[in-house]
Each structure stands twice: as structure tokens, then as C-alpha cells.
Design a protein around this motif. Structure first.
Motif, PDB file in Angstrom:
ATOM      1  N   LEU A 253      -3.139   6.640  27.936  1.00  0.00           N
ATOM      2  CA  LEU A 253      -4.581   6.832  27.991  1.00  0.00           C
ATOM      3  C   LEU A 253      -4.891   7.325  29.395  1.00  0.00           C
ATOM      4  O   LEU A 253      -4.472   6.709  30.376  1.00  0.00           O
ATOM      5  CB  LEU A 253      -5.321   5.528  27.714  1.00  0.00           C
ATOM      6  N   ILE A 254      -5.584   8.458  29.501  1.00  0.00           N
ATOM      7  CA  ILE A 254      -5.828   9.105  30.787  1.00  0.00           C
ATOM      8  C   ILE A 254      -7.327   9.234  31.024  1.00  0.00           C
ATOM      9  O   ILE A 254      -8.065   9.652  30.133  1.00  0.00           O
ATOM     10  CB  ILE A 254      -5.228  10.522  30.835  1.00  0.00           C
ATOM     11  N   LEU A 255      -7.775   8.888  32.223  1.00  0.00           N
ATOM     12  CA  LEU A 255      -9.150   9.138  32.642  1.00  0.00           C
ATOM     13  C   LEU A 255      -9.170  10.337  33.572  1.00  0.00           C
ATOM     14  O   LEU A 255      -8.386  10.406  34.524  1.00  0.00           O
ATOM     15  CB  LEU A 255      -9.723   7.921  33.368  1.00  0.00           C
ATOM     16  N   PHE A 256     -10.056  11.273  33.279  1.00  0.00           N
ATOM     17  CA  PHE A 256     -10.232  12.472  34.100  1.00  0.00           C
ATOM     18  C   PHE A 256     -11.664  12.498  34.638  1.00  0.00           C
ATOM     19  O   PHE A 256     -12.599  12.126  33.924  1.00  0.00           O
ATOM     20  CB  PHE A 256     -10.034  13.746  33.265  1.00  0.00           C
ATOM     21  N   PRO A 257     -11.852  12.991  35.875  1.00  0.00           N
ATOM     22  CA  PRO A 257     -13.222  13.133  36.370  1.00  0.00           C
ATOM     23  C   PRO A 257     -13.907  14.302  35.665  1.00  0.00           C
ATOM     24  O   PRO A 257     -13.267  15.296  35.320  1.00  0.00           O
ATOM     25  CB  PRO A 257     -13.040  13.411  37.862  1.00  0.00           C
ATOM     26  N   ALA A 258     -15.226  14.171  35.459  1.00  0.00           N
ATOM     27  CA  ALA A 258     -15.990  15.249  34.832  1.00  0.00           C
ATOM     28  C   ALA A 258     -15.930  16.501  35.694  1.00  0.00           C
ATOM     29  O   ALA A 258     -15.928  16.428  36.928  1.00  0.00           O
ATOM     30  CB  ALA A 258     -17.438  14.808  34.638  1.00  0.00           C
ATOM     31  N   ARG A 259     -15.866  17.655  35.064  1.00  0.00           N
ATOM     32  CA  ARG A 259     -15.866  18.929  35.793  1.00  0.00           C
ATOM     33  C   ARG A 259     -17.244  19.251  36.347  1.00  0.00           C
ATOM     34  O   ARG A 259     -17.373  19.959  37.329  1.00  0.00           O
ATOM     35  CB  ARG A 259     -15.395  20.053  34.877  1.00  0.00           C
ATOM     36  N   GLU A 260     -18.279  18.742  35.661  1.00  0.00           N
ATOM     37  CA  GLU A 260     -19.654  18.956  36.098  1.00  0.00           C
ATOM     38  C   GLU A 260     -20.345  17.611  36.249  1.00  0.00           C
ATOM     39  O   GLU A 260     -20.388  16.827  35.302  1.00  0.00           O
ATOM     40  CB  GLU A 260     -20.425  19.787  35.070  1.00  0.00           C
ATOM     41  N   ALA A 261     -20.884  17.353  37.432  1.00  0.00           N
ATOM     42  CA  ALA A 261     -21.598  16.095  37.678  1.00  0.00           C
ATOM     43  C   ALA A 261     -22.871  16.041  36.839  1.00  0.00           C
ATOM     44  O   ALA A 261     -23.478  17.071  36.529  1.00  0.00           O
ATOM     45  CB  ALA A 261     -21.930  15.968  39.158  1.00  0.00           C
ATOM     46  N   GLY A 262     -23.243  14.832  36.480  1.00  0.00           N
ATOM     47  CA  GLY A 262     -24.500  14.630  35.768  1.00  0.00           C
ATOM     48  C   GLY A 262     -24.468  14.977  34.299  1.00  0.00           C
ATOM     49  O   GLY A 262     -25.511  15.122  33.672  1.00  0.00           O
ATOM     50  N   THR A 263     -23.291  15.092  33.698  1.00  0.00           N
ATOM     51  CA  THR A 263     -23.200  15.435  32.275  1.00  0.00           C
ATOM     52  C   THR A 263     -23.051  14.218  31.381  1.00  0.00           C
ATOM     53  O   THR A 263     -23.002  14.344  30.168  1.00  0.00           O
ATOM     54  CB  THR A 263     -22.039  16.415  32.009  1.00  0.00           C
ATOM     55  N   GLY A 264     -23.000  13.039  31.963  1.00  0.00           N
ATOM     56  CA  GLY A 264     -22.856  11.817  31.175  1.00  0.00           C
ATOM     57  C   GLY A 264     -24.114  10.999  31.240  1.00  0.00           C
ATOM     58  O   GLY A 264     -25.081  11.403  31.862  1.00  0.00           O
ATOM     59  N   PRO A 265     -24.155   9.871  30.627  1.00  0.00           N
ATOM     60  CA  PRO A 265     -23.080   9.301  29.826  1.00  0.00           C
ATOM     61  C   PRO A 265     -23.092   9.842  28.397  1.00  0.00           C
ATOM     62  O   PRO A 265     -24.070  10.448  27.959  1.00  0.00           O
ATOM     63  CB  PRO A 265     -23.426   7.808  29.819  1.00  0.00           C
ATOM     64  N   HIS A 266     -21.981   9.613  27.715  1.00  0.00           N
ATOM     65  CA  HIS A 266     -21.903   9.935  26.294  1.00  0.00           C
ATOM     66  C   HIS A 266     -22.872   9.033  25.558  1.00  0.00           C
ATOM     67  O   HIS A 266     -23.050   7.868  25.905  1.00  0.00           O
ATOM     68  CB  HIS A 266     -20.482   9.701  25.775  1.00  0.00           C
ATOM     69  N   ARG A 267     -23.512   9.550  24.530  1.00  0.00           N
ATOM     70  CA  ARG A 267     -24.413   8.733  23.713  1.00  0.00           C
ATOM     71  C   ARG A 267     -23.750   8.459  22.374  1.00  0.00           C
ATOM     72  O   ARG A 267     -23.409   9.386  21.644  1.00  0.00           O
ATOM     73  CB  ARG A 267     -25.765   9.429  23.510  1.00  0.00           C
ATOM     74  N   HIS A 268     -23.550   7.192  22.086  1.00  0.00           N
ATOM     75  CA  HIS A 268     -22.942   6.763  20.827  1.00  0.00           C
ATOM     76  C   HIS A 268     -23.738   7.326  19.654  1.00  0.00           C
ATOM     77  O   HIS A 268     -24.963   7.264  19.650  1.00  0.00           O
ATOM     78  CB  HIS A 268     -22.900   5.233  20.758  1.00  0.00           C
ATOM     79  N   GLY A 269     -23.054   7.886  18.701  1.00  0.00           N
ATOM     80  CA  GLY A 269     -23.702   8.455  17.522  1.00  0.00           C
ATOM     81  C   GLY A 269     -23.888   9.953  17.593  1.00  0.00           C
ATOM     82  O   GLY A 269     -24.203  10.584  16.587  1.00  0.00           O
ATOM     83  N   THR A 270     -23.676  10.545  18.776  1.00  0.00           N
ATOM     84  CA  THR A 270     -23.725  12.000  18.863  1.00  0.00           C
ATOM     85  C   THR A 270     -22.344  12.548  18.521  1.00  0.00           C
ATOM     86  O   THR A 270     -21.369  11.796  18.433  1.00  0.00           O
ATOM     87  CB  THR A 270     -24.141  12.470  20.270  1.00  0.00           C
ATOM     88  N   VAL A 271     -22.248  13.842  18.357  1.00  0.00           N
ATOM     89  CA  VAL A 271     -20.964  14.458  18.046  1.00  0.00           C
ATOM     90  C   VAL A 271     -19.975  14.135  19.164  1.00  0.00           C
ATOM     91  O   VAL A 271     -20.318  14.204  20.348  1.00  0.00           O
ATOM     92  CB  VAL A 271     -21.112  15.991  17.891  1.00  0.00           C
ATOM     93  N   GLY A 272     -18.780  13.755  18.785  1.00  0.00           N
ATOM     94  CA  GLY A 272     -17.748  13.425  19.766  1.00  0.00           C
ATOM     95  C   GLY A 272     -17.233  12.012  19.561  1.00  0.00           C
ATOM     96  O   GLY A 272     -17.158  11.509  18.443  1.00  0.00           O
ATOM     97  N   TRP A 273     -16.941  11.378  20.642  1.00  0.00           N
ATOM     98  CA  TRP A 273     -16.332  10.060  20.653  1.00  0.00           C
ATOM     99  C   TRP A 273     -17.151   9.050  19.859  1.00  0.00           C
ATOM    100  O   TRP A 273     -18.354   8.952  20.037  1.00  0.00           O
ATOM    101  CB  TRP A 273     -16.228   9.614  22.110  1.00  0.00           C
ATOM    102  N   GLN A 274     -16.482   8.273  19.005  1.00  0.00           N
ATOM    103  CA  GLN A 274     -17.120   7.147  18.294  1.00  0.00           C
ATOM    104  C   GLN A 274     -16.656   5.855  18.965  1.00  0.00           C
ATOM    105  O   GLN A 274     -17.406   5.251  19.692  1.00  0.00           O
ATOM    106  CB  GLN A 274     -16.758   7.205  16.799  1.00  0.00           C
TER     107      GLN A 274
END
Length: 135
Positions: free
Chosen positions: A49-70
Motif C-alpha cells: 500500500l503506497i501513499l503518494f503526495p497530490a500533484r496539485e494542492a487543494g484537490t482533496g479531500p475525497h468525498r465518499h460516494g463520488t466516483v472513485g474510492w469507496q
């Protein structure tokens, strides 16, 4: 050969994410390695399991229920282990989404908790023992 080789997760603040993930993944028996472009945890030198820094600041956080990570579910050997990992996550700064409890909508044996980090990354600790065999 493992079914899953690695999982990469992009985070807003790498040091903060490492502070939240490290106690949990270490408690799961994973070994940490710091790299030039991220931080990784391994189990059996195969699954990572790898953590990477975001390429663009201010693009998070992920919102549960949107397309992508569940969410990612980790199998625990017992209800006590679910409770233990849940407590470790909370102590590391994760937020409880759902406290440890039975989830009878899945089956009468399913017991789980859900936590979320500052990046909106959600994980589950679950115990779902096999159904007893009837004679």
C-alpha cells in the motif's frame, strides 16, 4: 502469487497521512518503507500500500460516494481485533464513520467498523467467520 499486488493512494498532506496510516498498517503487520516519491507498507514482501503526495494542492479531500474510492476492507481474526484496530485508528487521528457493531444485513456473523482519514480515505475492519457446517 497474491491476487492484489499494490494499491496507491494520493493524499493532500503526505506527512499527516503517514502519521494516520502508519499506526494502523503497522498494527496489521505491514512493514514501512520511505521512498523518494511516497511511503509504502508491505506485507510478506508482496502486497504493498503506497501513499503518494497530490500533484496539485487543494484537490482533496475525497468525498465518499463520488466516483472513485469507496473503501478498503481489512479482514480481522476476531471481533476483538476489529475493536482493537478501530481504537488504534481513532488514536492516530482517523474519524469514526461507524463504530464497531454487527451488520446483520450482510449475515448474522458480520462484525465491522468504518473509519475515515483527513483525505476522505475510508477503511473497514471486518470479521466475518465462515458459516458453521450443519451435520
Amino acid at each position: 502469487m497474491p491476487l492484489l499486488d499494490h494499491l496507491g493512494i494520493t493524499v493532500e498532506d503526505l506527512p499527516r497521512a503517514v502519521a494516520q496510516f502508519d499506526p494502523v498498517l503497522t498494527a496489521l503487520g505491514m512493514e514501512r518503507t520511505d521512498g523518494d516519491t511516497g511511503v509504502a507498507w508491505y506485507v510478506d514482501d508482496e502486497t504493498e500500500l503506497i501513499l503518494f503526495p497530490a500533484r496539485e494542492a487543494g484537490t482533496g479531500p475525497h468525498r465518499h460516494g463520488t466516483v472513485g474510492w469507496q473503501h478498503l476492507a481489512f479482514t480481522m481474526d476476531s471481533r476483538d481485533e476489529v475493536d482493537r484496530l478501530h481504537a488504534i485508528a481513532l488514536a492516530a487521528g482517523w474519524t469514526a464513520v461507524r463504530e464497531p457493531k454487527p451488520y446483520t444485513r450482510f449475515n448474522e456473523r458480520y462484525y465491522a467498523s468504518f473509519v475515515e482519514d483527513d483525505n476522505g480515505i475510508r477503511i473497514e475492519f471486518m470479521h466475518n467467520p465462515p458459516k458453521p457446517v450443519s451435520d
